[in-house]
Motif scaffolding. Structure first.
Motif, PDB file in Angstrom:
ATOM      1  N   GLU A  68       0.841  -1.199   0.000  1.00 27.71           N
ATOM      2  CA  GLU A  68       0.000   0.000   0.000  1.00 27.71           C
ATOM      3  C   GLU A  68       0.871   1.242   0.000  1.00 27.71           C
ATOM      4  O   GLU A  68       1.849   1.326   0.740  1.00 27.71           O
ATOM      5  CB  GLU A  68      -0.912   0.011   1.228  1.00 27.71           C
ATOM      6  N   ASN A  69       0.521   2.200  -0.837  1.00 27.12           N
ATOM      7  CA  ASN A  69       1.140   3.518  -0.852  1.00 27.12           C
ATOM      8  C   ASN A  69       0.076   4.545  -0.517  1.00 27.12           C
ATOM      9  O   ASN A  69      -1.051   4.452  -1.011  1.00 27.12           O
ATOM     10  CB  ASN A  69       1.729   3.850  -2.229  1.00 27.12           C
ATOM     11  N   LEU A  70       0.444   5.512   0.310  1.00 30.06           N
ATOM     12  CA  LEU A  70      -0.430   6.621   0.657  1.00 30.06           C
ATOM     13  C   LEU A  70       0.239   7.922   0.272  1.00 30.06           C
ATOM     14  O   LEU A  70       1.472   8.016   0.250  1.00 30.06           O
ATOM     15  CB  LEU A  70      -0.706   6.646   2.171  1.00 30.06           C
ATOM     16  N   ALA A  71      -0.573   8.916   0.001  1.00 29.04           N
ATOM     17  CA  ALA A  71      -0.052  10.266  -0.254  1.00 29.04           C
ATOM     18  C   ALA A  71      -1.160  11.257   0.045  1.00 29.04           C
ATOM     19  O   ALA A  71      -2.343  10.929  -0.018  1.00 29.04           O
ATOM     20  CB  ALA A  71       0.393  10.412  -1.707  1.00 29.04           C
ATOM     21  N   TRP A  72      -0.757  12.467   0.369  1.00 30.76           N
ATOM     22  CA  TRP A  72      -1.722  13.563   0.406  1.00 30.76           C
ATOM     23  C   TRP A  72      -0.961  14.838   0.079  1.00 30.76           C
ATOM     24  O   TRP A  72       0.214  14.993   0.392  1.00 30.76           O
ATOM     25  CB  TRP A  72      -2.478  13.646   1.720  1.00 30.76           C
ATOM     26  N   GLY A  73      -1.632  15.698  -0.636  1.00 30.26           N
ATOM     27  CA  GLY A  73      -1.023  16.953  -1.049  1.00 30.26           C
ATOM     28  C   GLY A  73      -1.818  17.564  -2.170  1.00 30.26           C
ATOM     29  O   GLY A  73      -3.040  17.418  -2.227  1.00 30.26           O
ATOM     30  N   PRO A  74      -1.120  18.213  -3.093  1.00 29.13           N
ATOM     31  CA  PRO A  74      -1.826  18.860  -4.202  1.00 29.13           C
ATOM     32  C   PRO A  74      -2.470  17.829  -5.132  1.00 29.13           C
ATOM     33  O   PRO A  74      -2.030  16.687  -5.203  1.00 29.13           O
ATOM     34  CB  PRO A  74      -0.725  19.638  -4.927  1.00 29.13           C
ATOM     35  N   ASP A  75      -3.503  18.262  -5.829  1.00 24.40           N
ATOM     36  CA  ASP A  75      -4.212  17.388  -6.773  1.00 24.40           C
ATOM     37  C   ASP A  75      -3.388  17.290  -8.055  1.00 24.40           C
ATOM     38  O   ASP A  75      -3.693  17.920  -9.057  1.00 24.40           O
ATOM     39  CB  ASP A  75      -5.607  17.941  -7.062  1.00 24.40           C
ATOM     40  N   SER A  76      -2.324  16.498  -7.980  1.00 24.00           N
ATOM     41  CA  SER A  76      -1.413  16.341  -9.110  1.00 24.00           C
ATOM     42  C   SER A  76      -0.874  14.914  -9.133  1.00 24.00           C
ATOM     43  O   SER A  76      -0.134  14.513  -8.235  1.00 24.00           O
ATOM     44  CB  SER A  76      -0.242  17.324  -9.001  1.00 24.00           C
ATOM     45  N   ALA A  77      -1.248  14.175 -10.174  1.00 22.34           N
ATOM     46  CA  ALA A  77      -0.789  12.790 -10.303  1.00 22.34           C
ATOM     47  C   ALA A  77       0.730  12.716 -10.394  1.00 22.34           C
ATOM     48  O   ALA A  77       1.351  11.849  -9.786  1.00 22.34           O
ATOM     49  CB  ALA A  77      -1.421  12.146 -11.531  1.00 22.34           C
ATOM     50  N   LEU A  78       1.321  13.618 -11.154  1.00 26.41           N
ATOM     51  CA  LEU A  78       2.784  13.594 -11.303  1.00 26.41           C
ATOM     52  C   LEU A  78       3.468  13.861  -9.971  1.00 26.41           C
ATOM     53  O   LEU A  78       4.497  13.248  -9.668  1.00 26.41           O
ATOM     54  CB  LEU A  78       3.232  14.586 -12.363  1.00 26.41           C
ATOM     55  N   TRP A  79       2.907  14.744  -9.146  1.00 25.50           N
ATOM     56  CA  TRP A  79       3.485  15.018  -7.838  1.00 25.50           C
ATOM     57  C   TRP A  79       3.407  13.770  -6.976  1.00 25.50           C
ATOM     58  O   TRP A  79       4.385  13.380  -6.334  1.00 25.50           O
ATOM     59  CB  TRP A  79       2.771  16.191  -7.160  1.00 25.50           C
ATOM     60  N   VAL A  80       2.227  13.120  -6.936  1.00 25.84           N
ATOM     61  CA  VAL A  80       2.041  11.918  -6.115  1.00 25.84           C
ATOM     62  C   VAL A  80       3.043  10.844  -6.520  1.00 25.84           C
ATOM     63  O   VAL A  80       3.765  10.295  -5.684  1.00 25.84           O
ATOM     64  CB  VAL A  80       0.590  11.387  -6.228  1.00 25.84           C
ATOM     65  N   VAL A  81       3.107  10.527  -7.797  1.00 26.16           N
ATOM     66  CA  VAL A  81       3.982   9.455  -8.266  1.00 26.16           C
ATOM     67  C   VAL A  81       5.448   9.833  -8.076  1.00 26.16           C
ATOM     68  O   VAL A  81       6.264   8.986  -7.693  1.00 26.16           O
ATOM     69  CB  VAL A  81       3.647   9.061  -9.721  1.00 26.16           C
ATOM     70  N   SER A  82       5.800  11.091  -8.268  1.00 23.83           N
ATOM     71  CA  SER A  82       7.204  11.491  -8.053  1.00 23.83           C
ATOM     72  C   SER A  82       7.586  11.350  -6.578  1.00 23.83           C
ATOM     73  O   SER A  82       8.716  10.969  -6.262  1.00 23.83           O
ATOM     74  CB  SER A  82       7.460  12.912  -8.553  1.00 23.83           C
ATOM     75  N   GLN A  83       6.650  11.641  -5.664  1.00 18.52           N
ATOM     76  CA  GLN A  83       6.925  11.457  -4.236  1.00 18.52           C
ATOM     77  C   GLN A  83       7.125   9.985  -3.908  1.00 18.52           C
ATOM     78  O   GLN A  83       8.011   9.631  -3.129  1.00 18.52           O
ATOM     79  CB  GLN A  83       5.782  12.043  -3.389  1.00 18.52           C
ATOM     80  N   TRP A  84       6.305   9.126  -4.497  1.00 13.96           N
ATOM     81  CA  TRP A  84       6.462   7.685  -4.271  1.00 13.96           C
ATOM     82  C   TRP A  84       7.789   7.186  -4.830  1.00 13.96           C
ATOM     83  O   TRP A  84       8.452   6.365  -4.204  1.00 13.96           O
ATOM     84  CB  TRP A  84       5.298   6.921  -4.889  1.00 13.96           C
TER      85      TRP A  84
END
Length: 155
Positions: free
Chosen positions: A96-112
């Motif tokens: 499982e991966n979790l994230a929260w922040g701006p509504d940006s798929a690229l941001w989420v995946v780059s953080q992961w």
């Protein structure tokens, strides 16, 4: 050589779009979920890995968890193993991966990708199925925040 390279790039791009579109059509994904799934599959395919397929059981579980985290203002995996096993999704391995922040798929995946544990889940060759759930609202005082859960399964 240049012409062959261009054809290969076109074929890879077409494969990404087709794989993601086929997966997205299995359930009415939100725009955010579709974008995250697409970005996840781009990251995997650019590294020679198969794209993830949507699993409706994991999808329901991921969606419910994102909504619960937003509704109750917490950010934690909690009883991840229990949730996934109760979903009925085939394993035997889960992540499982979790994230929260701006509504940006690229941001989420780059953080992961920047986090060793999250990167390992996202790029694990044995994970073939995923559920992506998002919820948008005020989270930790930030209006318009996107709360994301990605549940993975495979071997």
């Amino acid at each position: 050589m240049h012409k062959t390279g261009g054809v290969l790039v076109c074929l890879v791009a077409a494969a990404i779009l087709l794989a993601t579109a086929a997966v997205a059509s299995a359930r009415r994904l939100s725009a955010s979920e579709w974008s995250i799934l697409h970005a996840m599959n781009q990251a995997r395919m650019s590294r020679g890995l198969r794209p993830l397929r949507l699993d409706f059981r994991l999808e329901r579980t991921a969606q419910a968890h994102s909504e619960d985290m937003l509704d109750h203002q917490y950010f934690s995996h909690g009883a991840f193993a229990t949730r996934v096993l109760q979903s009925g999704a085939a394993g035997p391995d889960y992540g499982e991966n979790l994230a929260w922040g701006p509504d940006s798929a690229l941001w989420v995946v780059s953080q992961w990708l920047a986090s060793p544990g999250h990167r390992a889940n996202l790029l694990r060759p044995g994970f073939r199925r995923v559920g992506v759930g998002t919820a948008t609202g005020t989270f930790d005082g930030q209006a318009g925040a996107l709360v994301v859960t990605a549940d993975f399964a495979g071997h």
